[in-house]
Design an enzyme around this catalytic site. Structure first.
Site, PDB file in Angstrom:
ATOM      1  CB  THR A 150      -0.909   0.010   1.243  1.00 54.23           C
ATOM      2  OG1 THR A 150      -1.891  -1.011   1.102  1.00 54.23           O
ATOM      3  CG2 THR A 150      -1.613   1.350   1.396  1.00 54.23           C
ATOM      4  CG  HIS A 869      -3.601 -44.599  23.566  1.00 55.00           C
ATOM      5  ND1 HIS A 869      -2.434 -44.020  23.117  1.00 55.00           N
ATOM      6  CD2 HIS A 869      -3.467 -45.924  23.367  1.00 55.00           C
ATOM      7  CE1 HIS A 869      -1.644 -44.966  22.647  1.00 55.00           C
ATOM      8  NE2 HIS A 869      -2.243 -46.116  22.774  1.00 55.00           N
TER       9      HIS A 869
END
Length: 911
Positions: A150, A869
């Site tokens: 810009t 787990h």
């Protein structure tokens, strides 16, 4: 990878001209012609009360015309596509050549005249902001903020033309090129428009986020403000004033000392200036102005349908909006489910619903494709809500009731202490006043308890939890449950083979009911809870009576019947079949794990290869339905990609000797037996010792009888999922053969219901599938929160502990012992290469990681709890382990030496 949506937009804009369009002529429907920024600005100009500086867009047709007339660009783009994204030097050099060629290209006279005419109409001597606006910019899934250039305060037509060329060239900055590669966007499909607007010379400027960019809270807006042009904030030249606005009022503010500002120069360009001393501590905005700005932001947010990142300017007569883009880093919010008699939580509505992540309980926090999460919804025991490719359970009613709140927090704490702390954080807030639900509907959001094969979550009834304590330590119960499951799975395998088309989906509706019936079998739930409750009892009582921490860990070593630990041990037996054959080992070392699933055919040509192949295929017959992230039906199974196992097999060949499986199991069994005898002997020496020893012996027997079974129901679920997947994959093949779908895996991007509709109608929505692929790529980059509110706030939770040494990483102690070694940070199972004594550090583990546990000395994970787990298998194998270590894979570097304190729950980084 091709961005199909962008291609489509650009193809629709492929006609020559117009080269200039006013902002009042464009909106999102013309994004392919004016880019993301131009489209948003055009739409913004139509929002009531929102003022956008006047201007015009130079369209992508102008860019394409100039690039097409510059032949060297095409060759350079080929080189850029071939460069590795991580080769920054090559990307930088080629990008610079492309930018130079584009910037130096001659703008044709007719195009220059059209642009110059637009500048003249808006004011030949006026100042302009010249902004890049790419077609892959300000998308819902990728903002590209700051990737292109810009230029401010550009004066005169010649200067505007020069800076338009610079904007075109900025499409190929290093940062823009790398960003596109990481988002899977082809450079050739992206085109550049340029927005030219009258400059605003503001008193103050900044950025408004209509949702809190850190927490994700959609009700709280954040305003950053400073003096002069916004470039002072963007560049980091000054710290901004920060206002937090919620429900129409400023709830917090931080006023910075602003010593510098950026202002426009009269002849063009900008300069940095000093702020007068008496102004430096003055707020850039008043509270009233901040509230007014947020009201404008809410209108803009409503127009675009999602939270926005808005750049604004304040001049004497009010606010100007110079840019608005979606905030792409926020985690999406589940569709809200109304809570009966909800209490008003403020001006914007009722108190928020509270959701708990299913992925953190199931040890799979990766994004799932739509078929994956919708299948899990169909087979789960409670309603689950999708957001960001993940699933969440609404626990609001359970939190609301004092009767169920304590049980919920207790179960969640055992599963993941950070989830419990996050829930308690929400409950502590004054604004969060939960209603007492109607007792007739209190259970609608799902009961609380542990699911088979997963961490505690809302999936079985509280009555089942209570009934668990009546189960005795009878091994015959487990044998009966396994037989029931195997019989049901065998019937499913037999019957599903005969089904196709609409008949398959009719059959699956019945199969899912059987799936849930098996999952909710009261005897199965009691068996699971019996093992878990015995574990908790042993830890509590032996801690109280003997001062032992986590005493149950050693007592569960080599517990019989654990299908997941057996999976790891059985892979050691596969290594035994391969180790004696050097040519087989050499062949496997050359297998491409990512792209060589035909390697089994090559084995039979080698001495010993037939036995090696048979060993691997025998293993796959029992475990081939497993894979990483196995709760997602779309993930490739080991049977589909057997090469995934090759690195694990080679690690076992290298790190273990013959007979290791039997030897390790027996060592664990004997250690557990010795620990039992030691504990009972010490208890008998205490006052009332015989009673205590008797109770402890019963609980030890209960743990040994049922702890192993806890992993079996998950195995049964995954067996069923593989059968479902095989049937749906065959259906996908028929859809491809008949031209309904382009490729088999397109079905993964449809929900189960959508896939059924396609099968019945023989019609598919290609645009929907393309959009879902884009969404999935964006979801993969998001980190799911443990707890999420319907306001969008991600609540992380923390460990409130004072027993962790300074600099150590706190977590949850799940398997006793201490070990020091080299950290191996592994995110992909296929890339695991371990040496003896290594410590595995990863985000999460599910059963597919179990074979890797045999080759490591300790475990650290980011996600997990006492009964998840990784914890269960770490105890089974006797590995010191700490789970729930926030950001462990980022804070611990691969190769660092660390010490894992599995008894006390923290990790020290030693170098």
């Amino acid at each position: 990878m091709r961005d199909e949506r962008i291609d489509e937009e650009c193809e629709g804009a492929g006609h020559p001209g117009p080269y200039v369009l006013g902002l009042d002529e464009v909106d999102e429907d013309r994004a392919g012609l004016v880019g993301g920024k131009g489209a948003h600005l055009g739409a913004l100009s139509r929002v009531d009360g929102v003022r956008v500086p006047d201007g015009f867009c130079v369209t992508t047709d102008a860019f394409r015309r100039v690039v097409a007339a510059t032949p060297e660009v095409d060759a350079l783009l080929d080189r850029l596509a071939e460069a590795y994204p991580d080769d920054r030097q090559a990307v930088r050099a080629i990008g610079a050549e492309v930018r130079r060629a584009v910037e130096e290209a001659v703008i044709p006279d007719d195009l220059a005249a059209e642009i110059t005419g637009a500048v003249t109409r808006f004011g030949e001597d006026a100042s302009y902001a010249v902004r890049s606006s790419a077609t892959a910019e300000d998308l819902p899934t990728a903002s590209f903020a700051g990737q292109q250039d810009t230029y401010l305060n550009i004066v005169g037509p010649a200067a505007v033309l020069r800076h338009i060329s610079r904007c075109w060239a900025s499409l190929f900055t290093e940062r823009a090129v790398i960003y596109r590669r990481r988002n899977g966007i082809d450079h050739r499909t992206v085109h550049m428009a340029v927005v030219v607007q009258r400059m605003v010379f503001p008193d103050a400027s900044g950025v408004l986020f209509t949702a809190d960019p850190v927490t994700g809270d959609r009700r709280t807006a954040t305003v950053d403000a400073g003096f002069g042009l916004g470039e002072a904030l963007v560049s980091g030249l000054v710290n901004p004033d920060v206002f937090r606005v919620r429900d129409g009022e400023v709830v917090a503010r931080t006023i910075a000392v602003k010593e510098r500002a950026v202002h426009a120069l009269p002849g063009g360009g900008t300069r940095e200036v000093a702020v007068e001393p008496r102004q430096r501590e003055r707020p850039a905005l008043t509270d009233a102005q901040a509230v007014q700005l947020v009201r404008l932001g809410r209108r803009i947010e409503a127009r675009f349908g999602r939270p926005q990142d808005i750049e604004w300017c304040l001049t004497g007569d009010g606010f100007r909006i110079v840019q608005s883009r979606p905030i792409t880093t926020l985690f999406p919010v589940p569709d809200p489910v109304p809570v009966p008699e909800a209490v008003d939580g403020g001006a914007d509505g009722p108190a928020p619903n509270v959701y708990v992540s299913v992925g953190h309980q199931q040890m799979m926090t990766d994004a799932m494709k739509p078929l994956g999460w919708s299948m899990w919804q169909r087979t789960a025991m409670v309603p689950m809500h999708e957001a960001g490719g993940r699933l969440f359970v609404d626990v609001t009613p359970r939190l609301a009731s004092p009767a169920s709140r304590a049980a919920l927090l207790d179960v969640m704490g055992k599963g993941d202490p950070l989830v419990r702390d996050a829930l308690e954080t929400v409950l502590e807030r004054d604004e969060f006043e939960l209603p007492v639900p109607d007792t007739d509907h209190a259970g609608d959001a799902g009961p609380v308890g542990p699911p088979p094969g997963g961490a505690p979550d809302a999936s079985v009834t509280e009555a089942s939890v209570t009934e668990a304590s009546v189960t005795e330590a009878d091994p015959a119960i487990v044998a009966e449950l396994v037989e029931r499951s195997e019989t049901s799975i065998a019937a499913l395998e037999r019957d599903i083979r005969t089904k196709s088309g609409p008949e398959l989906f009719d059959f699956l509706a019945e199969a899912f009911e059987e799936h849930k019936r098996v999952l909710s079998d009261p005897l199965s739930i009691r068996a699971i809870m019996a093992g878990m409750e015995a574990t908790w009892w042993l830890n509590d009582k032996l801690g109280e009576w003997l001062g032992e921490k986590n005493a149950a860990d050693a007592l569960t070593l080599s517990a019989p019947g654990n299908i997941t630990s057996e999976m790891g041990l059985d892979l050691l037996d596969v290594a035994d079949a391969i180790r004696p054959h050097p040519e087989v080992v050499a062949f496997l070392n050359d297998v491409d794990v990512q792209d060589d699933d035909g390697f089994l055919d090559g084995l039979v040509k080698l001495p010993g290869g037939g036995a090696a192949r048979e060993a691997i295929e025998t293993y796959l017959r029992r475990y081939g339905m497993r894979c990483v992230g196995e709760i997602d039906i779309t993930r490739p199974r080991w049977s589909e990609r057997p090469a995934t196992l090759v690195p694990l097999i080679l690690d076992n060949v290298r790190n273990f000797g013959p007979g290791a499986a039997e030897r390790r199991f027996e060592q664990g069994r004997l250690r557990a037996l010795a620990t039992e005898q030691d504990v009972l002997t010490r208890l008998r020496a205490l006052p009332d010792g015989e009673r205590r020893a008797g109770e402890t012996k019963r609980m030890i027997d209960q743990v040994r009888a049922f702890a192993g079974y806890r992993e079996y129901p998950k195995y049964g679920i995954v067996c069923r999922y593989f059968l479902y997947k095989q049937a749906l994959s065959a259906e996908a093949g028929r859809l491809v053969r008949d031209g309904v779908l382009a490729e088999r895996e397109d079905v993964f991007h449809l929900t189960f219901q959508e896939l059924e509709d396609v099968v019945r109608s023989r019609r598919a929505d290609d645009r929907l599938i393309a959009r879902r692929k884009d969404e999935f790529r964006s979801y993969e980059a998001l980190t799911p929160p443990r707890v999420l509110t319907s306001d969008g706030e991600a609540v992380t939770g923390s460990y409130r502990r004072d027993d962790v040494p300074e600099g150590a990483l706190a977590g949850l102690a799940v398997s006793t012992g201490s070990v020091e070694g080299r950290a191996r940070v592994i995110l992909d199972l296929a890339e695991a290469e371990l040496e003896e004594g290594d410590i595995l550090v990863t985000r999460f583990t599910d059963p597919s990681w179990s074979p890797l546990f045999l080759g490591v000395a300790g475990l650290v994970t980011e996600v997990g709890g006492l009964m998840t787990h990784g914890a269960v298998i770490a105890r089974e194998y006797g590995l010191p382990a700490v789970v729930g270590v926030d950001r462990a894979t980022r804070l611990i570097r691969d190769g660092q030496r660390i010490r894992v304190h599995g008894t006390d729950g923290y990790v020290e980084i030693l170098d």
